[in-house]
Write an enzyme that holds these catalytic residues in place. Sequence first.
Site, PDB file in Angstrom:
ATOM      1  N   SER A 561       0.595  -1.083   0.294  1.00  0.00           N
ATOM      2  CA  SER A 561      -0.128  -0.064   0.243  1.00  0.00           C
ATOM      3  C   SER A 561       1.002   1.542  -0.069  1.00  0.00           C
ATOM      4  O   SER A 561       1.359   1.308  -1.145  1.00  0.00           O
ATOM      5  CB  SER A 561      -1.319  -0.141   1.387  1.00  0.00           C
ATOM      6  OG  SER A 561      -2.498   0.570   0.745  1.00  0.00           O
ATOM      7  N   ASP A 644      -8.464  -5.476  -6.516  1.00  0.00           N
ATOM      8  CA  ASP A 644      -8.352  -4.088  -5.255  1.00  0.00           C
ATOM      9  C   ASP A 644      -8.687  -2.839  -6.094  1.00  0.00           C
ATOM     10  O   ASP A 644      -7.859  -2.083  -7.018  1.00  0.00           O
ATOM     11  CB  ASP A 644      -6.488  -4.239  -4.993  1.00  0.00           C
ATOM     12  CG  ASP A 644      -6.375  -3.189  -4.196  1.00  0.00           C
ATOM     13  OD1 ASP A 644      -7.117  -2.770  -3.617  1.00  0.00           O
ATOM     14  OD2 ASP A 644      -5.056  -3.462  -3.913  1.00  0.00           O
ATOM     15  N   HIS A 676      -7.223  -5.745  -2.434  1.00  0.00           N
ATOM     16  CA  HIS A 676      -6.209  -5.157  -0.975  1.00  0.00           C
ATOM     17  C   HIS A 676      -5.360  -6.001  -0.406  1.00  0.00           C
ATOM     18  O   HIS A 676      -3.796  -5.778  -0.002  1.00  0.00           O
ATOM     19  CB  HIS A 676      -6.600  -4.022  -0.092  1.00  0.00           C
ATOM     20  CG  HIS A 676      -5.278  -2.592   0.073  1.00  0.00           C
ATOM     21  ND1 HIS A 676      -4.527  -2.421  -1.184  1.00  0.00           N
ATOM     22  CD2 HIS A 676      -4.449  -2.246   1.050  1.00  0.00           C
ATOM     23  CE1 HIS A 676      -3.413  -1.596  -0.800  1.00  0.00           C
ATOM     24  NE2 HIS A 676      -3.564  -1.148   0.292  1.00  0.00           N
TER      25      HIS A 676
END
Length: 699
Positions: A561, A644, A676
């Site tokens: 991320s 995602d 994610h």
Amino acid sequence: MNRVSILTVLLLMGASAMGQRAPEKNIEKSVLTSKINNYLNKRVMSSEDLWKLGRVSAEGLSADGSILIYGVSNYSFEENKSEKNLYTIPTQGGIGKEFTNESGGESVVEITSDNDVIYLYKGQIWKKNLSGTSPVQLTDVEGGLSNVKLSPDKKHIIYSKQVLINKNHSKDKYVDLTKSNVYIYDNLDYRHWDSENDGRFNHPFVASYENGKIGEAIDLLEGQPFYSPTAPFGGSEDFTWAPDSKSVLYVCKKKYGNDYATSTNTDIYQYNLQTKVTSNLTDGMLGYDNHPIYNTAGNRLAWMSMKTDGYEADKNDIIVVDAVSGAKLNLTGHWDETVNSFTWSKDGKRIYFVAPTKGTVQLFVVDVPTNLNIRSLPVIQQLSNGQFDVSGIVGETKGGLVVTSTKMTQATEIYLFNLKTKLLSPITTVNDAKYAQFEETKVEGRFTKASDGEDLFSWVIYPPDFDPKKKYPTLLFCQGGPQSATTQGYSFRWNFQLMASQGYIVILPNRRGMPGWGTKWNKDISKDWGGQPIRDYLSAIDDLKKESYVDNDRIGAIGASYGGYSVFMLAGVHDGRFKSFISHCGLFNMESWYGTTEELFFANYDLGGPYWDKTNNKTFQDFNPIKHIDKWNTPILIFQGGKDYRVPVGQGQEAFQVAQLKGIKSRFVYLPEENHWVLSGHNAQVWQREFFGWLKETL
């Protein structure tokens, strides 16, 4: 002392014990022999071991606090799924006993004063007494129930279910085209996290309830395109009953389309069962307001609150309001940290909460003033302290608080925190036997001077039998969030115990943007993604590189991320420090990311706004990884989830294509069914094997 030295000491002690003939010495000999055998049989943790650990959840306490109900989920490699069952154990110590064993997961709704455990199983409400009676199914509702809360008098129920509001999907809009699969949108919020918006919204329903029979339900958001519980992660904690059972509270962000995607303004609404009137208890409070909880007496209501609309990582405070006078007080507004979660004490005089501090998450308490109009500031006291996280509070019992806790080397277990001694005592020990098989990995704290002179804290994890005379490959871990804490938490994917067990030193800096070091430190990352936080990472690894045991020719950077963004950013500015990179779901091209991510409030606040606004040039130019690819020359592994929508698939694809066309050793691991995160056990095993395989190839 290394493994050989310890073994030598044990053998010498054993020789001494063997020279004694007294019975007690023979007992010592037997114990010592067992310790030596256990020590010799220890091994390093593997990725398969990680998924064999039981995942513990605290489900609730009996009315008198003497019995804990907890869940354990165990993963099956053969079936590629987990099975959760419930267990009971005395909070003052004892042996856990199986409470449910049906196939499929059970979750506790509540435990009554009669010790009846009310729980959800396959979407229906069941009841079983702690004495061990046979389970009884109470409801048989078509489609099942979710997010259930029973009123205190057990005469009403609130639950959620999906309601079709907008015909976004072609099968709903054109009923004759049953084989079509098309989505039609006129505004944003067309997808969220990992799901397309098909026009169905979770709504709260209230109905009468008697012995499992549910009366005609009232949709509290009838006809409105709003979510409650809040999407995508809200649950039953978004509902709470007033202690007199005359009203129910629910959390909702009453915004739609573009407004929904650009705002964080959730409110707490109260629905009166008698008048059928809904009132907004947090009107004028513009950030996140959620997790409402009444004290036992019902005269005080508390909830979590953020001030700023659009700032999803704002300081989280505890607000208390008097249910009669309406007087309101921010209990933690004067405190320079942020709250994770809280609970009332049984007597309603204080609130216990957990919050990140100095690289850990600890337990705190604040007294609730009798007069909420006072001008003096409530005193906040830290109760726990140590190299562990107190991740949640289950409830209050005799002698202390039942809490959940983790370490970097231990998954969640449940403990009793003694309020007098300030010590944690284990209640559950689900994974102790498994951990006893593994060689230990040492975890230490380390301070570095950052480039601006500030003290920068890092956790450092060392391989088993660490020998400072040897040299080790080293990994810099870049945290996501970006305003997530790097503490003593335990991950089943980014597992630092597992990484260290494979022979790597791992350093985890508490760089700018992480809570636990003051609100300014936490906030400083916003609009400075590629600035001081990246320099913090370089300061931490440059400092560790000075140690003789770090192999400076074998240093890698890893992260997901914002951590994946950090890896992409470092690839263009690291000046030869790193020999390998691994990025999972990282942001690579800030312009295309802004154009495809779903929670635009996050992008607007943290990046400053859209890329076409020239005042944001620093974000989209200087702090944009794609603008630094001219310096890319280091092997890179890129993971990307197909579902995602927070960091859409194009980010990983763009980065991989750049690396390939520049002739850089690179690999793209595409997980089409993952979001994610990586939730499937088999996919997680592939992830681990590719992760460690890449490190072996490149470090």
